[in-house]
Design an enzyme around this catalytic site. Structure first.
Site, PDB file in Angstrom:
ATOM      1  N   ASP A   1       0.881  -1.161   0.000  1.00  0.00           N
ATOM      2  CA  ASP A   1       0.000   0.000   0.000  1.00  0.00           C
ATOM      3  C   ASP A   1       0.917   1.209   0.000  1.00  0.00           C
ATOM      4  O   ASP A   1       1.973   1.202   0.650  1.00  0.00           O
ATOM      5  CB  ASP A   1      -0.905   0.012   1.241  1.00  0.00           C
ATOM      6  CG  ASP A   1      -2.027   1.029   1.091  1.00  0.00           C
ATOM      7  OD1 ASP A   1      -2.616   1.117  -0.001  1.00  0.00           O
ATOM      8  OD2 ASP A   1      -2.324   1.749   2.064  1.00  0.00           O
ATOM      9  N   SER A   2       0.547   2.225  -0.753  1.00  0.00           N
ATOM     10  CA  SER A   2       1.452   3.371  -0.848  1.00  0.00           C
ATOM     11  C   SER A   2       0.666   4.639  -1.072  1.00  0.00           C
ATOM     12  O   SER A   2      -0.534   4.601  -1.374  1.00  0.00           O
ATOM     13  CB  SER A   2       2.464   3.157  -1.981  1.00  0.00           C
ATOM     14  OG  SER A   2       1.771   2.960  -3.187  1.00  0.00           O
TER      15      SER A   2
END
Lengths: 202, 202
Positions: A71-72
């Site tokens: 996740d970013s």
């Protein structure tokens, strides 16, 4: 060793496979697209690693295989670290989402002085094994925001982000150039090293 | 949670599934027959758990799933614990193997006094997770050897073995009666409890 990656993006799977192979790990990678019926996971956590873990745990449970997720997002200094985990849905738009998100951020920082336009991309990459063991790696890419979108490559906020030490946006870099310095590249490299330590004892 | 069992014997899979369900574990079990091309493993170790681990590790690597295997045999006091891990191939016969093995043991203990005809069945049941975590459970069933085969049920050395506290051979018991007291039943129960502790944290 078999892994399933919580993405339908074959580019991410290919990139991770390359990193794992460079570490001399004999891995077979699947994506969530290989498992029809795999659950959609809502990203309800307030941290990147929290959301990545939600996705990896659900996929490890569904498949029985070790699962990898990431996740970013973009954290802007002048926006108190936002949009952060909300990066993908910052504008609330349902069409041309990347463009709408980026325009909203530009609007929100339009009066911010150049020296205060610092930002960073952050990525959490995690692996969850079927016995519950979890590995977490965080990668960051520091930089600053432009006034207007520049460049055609990449996705998301790439056209408005210039990495530290560069004078072009990440949307002006090739995928290979970007992977070499990116938050995701760093997180995946770190995660791959952690994975290699776990499974080399096997 | 998905597991693959290193057996082609659906009875063993059913039995293990029943035990896991009694522990309220939501498990989906596969057998090696569900994975064409899974490697045949030579049982080269000198202990039951060693051989069970060889089988489970190979299957976990091949499938990417958590794998369960067992290995068991008859240990005869007067034969210094033999046939032990060699139980299945004690006679070297290639036809009517169970009968040949059993007859060889009877021949080898024919001059042994009744009070020295003690023996035990031993089973090692193991689980190997894709990150290398290993669980090991050992079950034993004490008893003594008869002079001649008795009973039609079971397999292997069942017709010449009387469990402690009983006056019939394990080949005269129903599968359910035998499972309740057997080395394999005990080992699988113990293993299932260990598994439940690992995956309930997940």
């Amino acid at each position: 060793m078999k892994f399933v990656i919580a993405t339908r993006n074959s580019h991410k799977a290919t990139e991770l496979k390359r990193i794992l192979e460079e570490l001399d790990l004999d891995c077979e990678l699947f994506t969530v697209a290989d498992f029809p019926g795999a659950p959609e996971v809502e990203e309800t956590e307030s941290t990147f690693e929290g959301n990545a873990l939600l996705k990896a745990r659900a996929l490890a449970k569904f498949t029985g295989l070790a699962a990898i997720a990431d996740d970013s997002g973009l954290c802007v200094d002048a926006l108190d670290g936002n949009p952060g985990v909300l990066s993908a849905r910052w504008s609330g738009a349902t069409e041309n989402v990347d463009q709408a998100n980026l325009e909203l951020v530009l609007e929100q920082v339009k009066d911010v002085a150049p020296e205060n336009r610092g930002a960073e991309f952050v990525c959490a990459a995690v692996a969850v094994f079927p016995d519950g063991q979890e590995l977490i790696a965080i990668g960051e890419m520091l930089g600053h925001l432009l006034d207007a979108p520049t460049g055609e490559n990449g996705f998301g906020y790439d056209p408005i982000f210039v990495p530290q030490g560069f004078e072009i946006s990440t949307a002006q870099m090739s995928a290979t150039e970007k992977d070499a310095i990116s938050h995701r590249g760093k997180a995946l490299n770190d995660l791959a090293i952690q994975i290699s330590e776990v499974i080399s004892q096997f």
